[in-house]
Design a protein around this motif. Structure first.
Motif, PDB file in Angstrom:
ATOM      1  N   ARG A 388       1.487  -5.161  10.365  1.00 44.09           N
ATOM      2  CA  ARG A 388       0.569  -4.842   9.268  1.00 44.09           C
ATOM      3  C   ARG A 388       1.102  -3.663   8.472  1.00 44.09           C
ATOM      4  O   ARG A 388       1.661  -2.727   9.043  1.00 44.09           O
ATOM      5  N   ARG A 389       0.910  -3.745   7.176  1.00 42.58           N
ATOM      6  CA  ARG A 389       1.274  -2.646   6.299  1.00 42.58           C
ATOM      7  C   ARG A 389       0.231  -2.550   5.202  1.00 42.58           C
ATOM      8  O   ARG A 389      -0.554  -3.481   5.002  1.00 42.58           O
ATOM      9  N   MET A 390       0.261  -1.433   4.457  1.00 42.43           N
ATOM     10  CA  MET A 390      -0.661  -1.334   3.323  1.00 42.43           C
ATOM     11  C   MET A 390       0.105  -1.352   2.014  1.00 42.43           C
ATOM     12  O   MET A 390       1.168  -0.733   1.874  1.00 42.43           O
ATOM     13  N   ALA A 391      -0.449  -2.089   1.058  1.00 42.48           N
ATOM     14  CA  ALA A 391       0.133  -2.206  -0.265  1.00 42.48           C
ATOM     15  C   ALA A 391      -1.015  -2.376  -1.246  1.00 42.48           C
ATOM     16  O   ALA A 391      -2.055  -2.937  -0.890  1.00 42.48           O
ATOM     17  N   VAL A 392      -0.831  -1.869  -2.449  1.00 44.01           N
ATOM     18  CA  VAL A 392      -1.859  -2.018  -3.485  1.00 44.01           C
ATOM     19  C   VAL A 392      -1.224  -2.763  -4.648  1.00 44.01           C
ATOM     20  O   VAL A 392      -0.195  -2.332  -5.181  1.00 44.01           O
ATOM     21  N   LEU A 393      -1.809  -3.893  -5.005  1.00 45.73           N
ATOM     22  CA  LEU A 393      -1.173  -4.755  -6.011  1.00 45.73           C
ATOM     23  C   LEU A 393      -1.585  -4.413  -7.439  1.00 45.73           C
ATOM     24  O   LEU A 393      -0.837  -4.653  -8.375  1.00 45.73           O
ATOM     25  N   ASP A 394      -2.798  -3.909  -7.592  1.00 47.68           N
ATOM     26  CA  ASP A 394      -3.291  -3.594  -8.935  1.00 47.68           C
ATOM     27  C   ASP A 394      -3.893  -2.190  -8.866  1.00 47.68           C
ATOM     28  O   ASP A 394      -5.101  -2.019  -8.745  1.00 47.68           O
ATOM     29  N   PRO A 395      -3.013  -1.176  -8.923  1.00 48.11           N
ATOM     30  CA  PRO A 395      -3.447   0.173  -8.549  1.00 48.11           C
ATOM     31  C   PRO A 395      -4.313   0.887  -9.583  1.00 48.11           C
ATOM     32  O   PRO A 395      -4.058   0.796 -10.787  1.00 48.11           O
ATOM     33  N   VAL A 396      -5.303   1.629  -9.094  1.00 45.42           N
ATOM     34  CA  VAL A 396      -6.008   2.620  -9.899  1.00 45.42           C
ATOM     35  C   VAL A 396      -6.050   3.884  -9.034  1.00 45.42           C
ATOM     36  O   VAL A 396      -6.111   3.800  -7.803  1.00 45.42           O
ATOM     37  N   GLU A 440      -7.045  -0.572  -4.913  1.00 43.58           N
ATOM     38  CA  GLU A 440      -7.089  -1.733  -5.807  1.00 43.58           C
ATOM     39  C   GLU A 440      -8.159  -1.504  -6.879  1.00 43.58           C
ATOM     40  O   GLU A 440      -9.275  -1.075  -6.573  1.00 43.58           O
ATOM     41  N   ARG A 441      -7.793  -1.835  -8.085  1.00 45.83           N
ATOM     42  CA  ARG A 441      -8.730  -1.677  -9.196  1.00 45.83           C
ATOM     43  C   ARG A 441     -10.052  -2.401  -8.909  1.00 45.83           C
ATOM     44  O   ARG A 441     -11.126  -1.887  -9.222  1.00 45.83           O
ATOM     45  N   ASP A 442      -9.983  -3.558  -8.287  1.00 42.31           N
ATOM     46  CA  ASP A 442     -11.235  -4.296  -8.098  1.00 42.31           C
ATOM     47  C   ASP A 442     -11.997  -3.862  -6.827  1.00 42.31           C
ATOM     48  O   ASP A 442     -12.996  -4.458  -6.475  1.00 42.31           O
ATOM     49  N   PHE A 453     -19.943  -3.795  -1.237  1.00 42.69           N
ATOM     50  CA  PHE A 453     -19.888  -2.740  -0.219  1.00 42.69           C
ATOM     51  C   PHE A 453     -18.671  -1.841  -0.379  1.00 42.69           C
ATOM     52  O   PHE A 453     -18.352  -1.063   0.500  1.00 42.69           O
ATOM     53  N   ARG A 454     -17.966  -1.999  -1.485  1.00 37.75           N
ATOM     54  CA  ARG A 454     -16.788  -1.169  -1.678  1.00 37.75           C
ATOM     55  C   ARG A 454     -17.171   0.056  -2.504  1.00 37.75           C
ATOM     56  O   ARG A 454     -18.300   0.506  -2.424  1.00 37.75           O
ATOM     57  N   LEU A 455     -16.227   0.566  -3.304  1.00 41.40           N
ATOM     58  CA  LEU A 455     -16.500   1.852  -3.945  1.00 41.40           C
ATOM     59  C   LEU A 455     -17.264   1.683  -5.262  1.00 41.40           C
ATOM     60  O   LEU A 455     -16.949   0.818  -6.071  1.00 41.40           O
ATOM     61  N   ALA A 456     -18.260   2.576  -5.458  1.00 37.97           N
ATOM     62  CA  ALA A 456     -19.055   2.606  -6.682  1.00 37.97           C
ATOM     63  C   ALA A 456     -19.624   4.022  -6.777  1.00 37.97           C
ATOM     64  O   ALA A 456     -19.634   4.750  -5.779  1.00 37.97           O
ATOM     65  N   PRO A 457     -20.064   4.437  -7.960  1.00 30.94           N
ATOM     66  CA  PRO A 457     -20.596   5.799  -8.083  1.00 30.94           C
ATOM     67  C   PRO A 457     -21.659   6.074  -7.010  1.00 30.94           C
ATOM     68  O   PRO A 457     -22.580   5.280  -6.833  1.00 30.94           O
ATOM     69  N   ILE A 514     -11.582  -0.062   2.714  1.00 26.92           N
ATOM     70  CA  ILE A 514     -10.587  -0.521   1.738  1.00 26.92           C
ATOM     71  C   ILE A 514      -9.222   0.088   2.070  1.00 26.92           C
ATOM     72  O   ILE A 514      -9.130   1.069   2.794  1.00 26.92           O
ATOM     73  N   HIS A 515      -8.194  -0.560   1.548  1.00 26.08           N
ATOM     74  CA  HIS A 515      -6.842  -0.073   1.815  1.00 26.08           C
ATOM     75  C   HIS A 515      -6.383   0.819   0.662  1.00 26.08           C
ATOM     76  O   HIS A 515      -6.986   0.824  -0.410  1.00 26.08           O
ATOM     77  N   TRP A 516      -5.294   1.524   0.890  1.00 29.03           N
ATOM     78  CA  TRP A 516      -4.835   2.540  -0.062  1.00 29.03           C
ATOM     79  C   TRP A 516      -3.363   2.816   0.187  1.00 29.03           C
ATOM     80  O   TRP A 516      -2.827   2.464   1.249  1.00 29.03           O
ATOM     81  N   VAL A 517      -2.750   3.476  -0.793  1.00 28.55           N
ATOM     82  CA  VAL A 517      -1.373   3.951  -0.635  1.00 28.55           C
ATOM     83  C   VAL A 517      -1.311   5.297  -1.348  1.00 28.55           C
ATOM     84  O   VAL A 517      -1.986   5.484  -2.371  1.00 28.55           O
ATOM     85  N   SER A 518      -0.559   6.239  -0.822  1.00 29.26           N
ATOM     86  CA  SER A 518      -0.423   7.537  -1.479  1.00 29.26           C
ATOM     87  C   SER A 518       0.087   7.350  -2.910  1.00 29.26           C
ATOM     88  O   SER A 518       0.949   6.506  -3.170  1.00 29.26           O
TER      89      SER A 518
END
Ligand code: ATP
Ligand code: MG
Length: 622
Positions: A388-396, A440-442, A453-457, A514-518
């Protein structure tokens, strides 16, 4: 490849079992068991073979294109039988047609058969029977055609190919040829002239004298040789007459002492011809070689099985060639192609293909297999084997505004991550966590629907293996696009763990992970990511209009510019070794990916092999 399972024995295994019980093919001897002095598995196998019943199979592709997933079935079946019974497996090029055959195809076929683990090399493989070319038998085929002419079983016919088919007759009316009763001596002179190049293409052919009234049209005096003035990839310009499949194939099998000659169902009504040719050669021959024609030749048994066919893909080489030539795809190894080169580049594993072939079984009835079964076989294997690895395809960007609360705001924290929850021995690795990350942007929505259930204000989520973060606001550009998502983190949630209960005794919960990358360029890698979808949007491409191009899926390839965690750079010591050297991973929440052949350390490229079956939502709740 997986070991044979305990499923019921398929009909070809049953035929082999019966042949062994009856002693039909005899046993391996010092002469044909292989090199019993060879080192390694080849020698071990040769010694084990001595005195055991003979089982000898082959895979006989025509080198006129790249192999596809259907061929994998024939390879697994033939090689599997040889392995199961301690026998031998040959790779043989059925290269009897100079017009369509090329060295490029020979090379690719060898590569693909090896990739599937079907060992045909006598020096190294336990079941290696050898690599053969039908074109190396041209002399024998020619000599035996003359033999048939002398026996009155073949003649030279001066009808053009068109006339031959026009005069083939109907089920109730026999065919005709005015040359059928030509004296053998005259046919012998003419076949020599054909071979010497004295006649143009199509001027005459050699035909078997069988039965122009046979209800099986394959027996209505089929053609053995036709004139083709073309250069051959192996024999060059030595020949200008070339044998037809039916004449050539049985001779090839016989010379290699194949026991079970396995082919697909469309050859069922060619079997009488296969047998007729070998019987015709054997007529007048004796086991001990006395008489005018030499020793009786070996007579293999032809057995037919159903092709492997899939929904949503096209398998015939002719059509695959068209896709390459018309640039519908980027070459034979385009990851969307059902060629073995394509699906290898896509990231599919030989283990997954073998598991699927085993799962589908061997039958006598053609049927369409749902392409999902291939995808699932691949998921099963990669789930077990891929780190397993982490990758972000559509980054924000996600900015942690209170990062300074934990000390130096420029600090990097190395978070521990599990490499493969399915395999403890895969170990753990460290991922750099920094003040600025990509998500991920979405995974962020300013105005989320109810069950988001993901990120929102105001909402809080777990960053996988990182910290819990709560969204405090966003930064937008002048056009209103979100540039940054601002969050605070809770230092008590390091590693993604639950924080201790609050002063009120209640433990906080988060629903989303959610996943992330530096976002620090020193701690992340930019990469091109290729996402593939089905090449065709119809279950049976071309069925509607007769032209498969009408059913192309216009969005079968999408390219993303994403970011990867640093471990996806150079191969690390904890990364598994794949037999084919292709690096494969699960990108968490996104699917299985492999490094593409175009990838370099300066410009990495990854392909999505297949998406994940389960949505993250379910996994996160569990
Ligand atoms: P295609 O028609 O797809 O071009 P082919 O039969 O012309 O394939 P060959 O090179 O002649 O290709 O085939 C080599 C072997 O592979 C043959 O024994 C053939 O029967 C087998 N084979 C071809 N297609 C399939 C398939 N879809 N499933 C199982 N075996 C196959
Ligand atoms: Mg063929």
């Amino acid at each position: 490849m997986p070991e044979p399972t305990d499923r019921p024995r398929h009909f070809i295994q049953q035929i082999v079992d019966a042949d062994i019980a009856s002693g039909k093919w005899g046993v391996w001897t010092e002469q044909d068991a292989g090199d019993t002095d060879a080192p390694g598995p080849a020698g071990d196998a040769a010694r084990a073979r001595l005195g055991k019943p003979r089982v000898h199979t082959r895979f006989p592709p025509e080198p006129n294109g790249y192999l596809h997933i259907g061929h994998a079935k024939a390879i697994c079946l033939n090689h599997g039988l040889a392995r199961e019974f301690g026998g031998k497996f040959n790779l043989r090029f059925d290269d009897t047609n100079p017009a369509k055959e090329e060295q490029e195809f020979v090379d690719s076929i060898i590569r693909d058969v090896k990739w599937l683990g079907a060992d045909f090399e006598p020096a190294t493989g336990a079941s290696g029977g050898g690599l053969f070319y039908a074109s190396n038998y041209f002399d024998t085929m020619y000599a035996w055609a003359i033999e048939l002419i002398r026996k009155g079983k073949a003649y030279v016919c001066e009808l053009s190919a068109d006339e031959v088919s026009k005069r083939r007759g109907t089920p109730t009316v026999p065919g005709t040829s005015p040359f059928r009763d030509r004296p053998a001596a005259e046919s012998e002179r003419l076949i020599a002239e054909m071979k010497e190049g004295k006649h143009p293409n199509g001027a005459m052919s050699v035909r078997a004298r069988i039965d122009l009234a046979s209800p099986n049209f394959n027996l209505r005096d089929p053609v053995l040789y036709r004139i083709v003035h073309e250069t051959h990839h192996n024999t060059g310009d030595t020949w200008c007459i070339y044998p037809m499949y039916d004449w050539a194939h049985g001779i090839e099998d016989s010379l290699e002492e194949i026991t079970h000659s396995i082919c697909t169902l469309e050859f069922e009504n060619h079997r009488p011809l296969y047998d007729w040719f070998i019987n015709a050669i054997n007529e007048g021959r004796a086991a001990d070689g006395t008489g005018p024609y030499g020793k009786k030749i070996h007579h293999p048994q032809q057995i037919e099985f159903a092709k492997l066919l899939f929904t949503y893909i096209i398998l015939s080489k002719r059509n695959l060639r068209r896709m390459v030539e018309e640039k519908i795809v980027h070459g034979w190894d385009d990851p969307r192609m059902p060629t073995l080169s394509g699906i290898r580049r896509r990231g599919y594993t030989p283990e997954a293909i073998a598991a699927l072939c085993d799962d589908v079984g061997v039958t006598k009835f053609d049927s369409m297999i749902d392409i999902l079964r291939l995808e699932n076989a691949c998921r099963d294997h990669l789930n077990r084997a891929a780190p397993r690895r982490m990758a972000v395809l559509d980054p924000v960007k996600l900015v942690i505004t209170n990062w300074a609360d934990g000390g130096d705001p420029s600090r990097v924290e190395w978070m521990e991550a599990v490499n493969n929850p399915e395999d403890e021995s895969a170990g753990k690795r460290k991922i750099p966590f920094t003040r600025e990350l990509f998500i991920e942007r979405d995974d962020f929505m300013e105005e989320p629907p109810k069950k988001f259930f993901r990120l929102a204000p105001g909402a809080e989520v777990r960053l996988r293996y990182g910290y819990w973060v709560r969204c405090t606001g966003v930064k937008k550009d002048s056009a209103g696009n979100i540039e940054e998502v601002h969050c605070t983190y809770d230092p008590a949630t390091r590693g993604g763990d639950n924080p201790p209960p609050g002063p009120d005794g209640v433990t906080r919960k988060v629903k989303g992970t959610i996943h992330w990358v530096s976002a620090d360029p020193k701690h992340s890698i930019r990469a091109e990511i290729r996402l593939f979808d089905r090449l065709f949007s119809a279950e049976e491409p071309g069925k509607r209009t007769g032209n498969f191009a009408d059913d192309l899926n216009p969005t079968s390839l999408a390219t993303r510019h994403g970011v990867l965690e640093p471990a996806l750079g150079a191969p690390g010591p904890d990364e598994p070794m794949w037999n084919d050297g292709i690096r494969r991973f699960q990108f968490e929440r996104l699917g299985y990916f492999c490094e593409d052949k175009d990838s370099t350390s300066a410009a990495p490229v990854f392909n999505r092999t297949v998406s994940l079956k389960d949505s993250w939502a379910k996994e996160a709740k569990a």
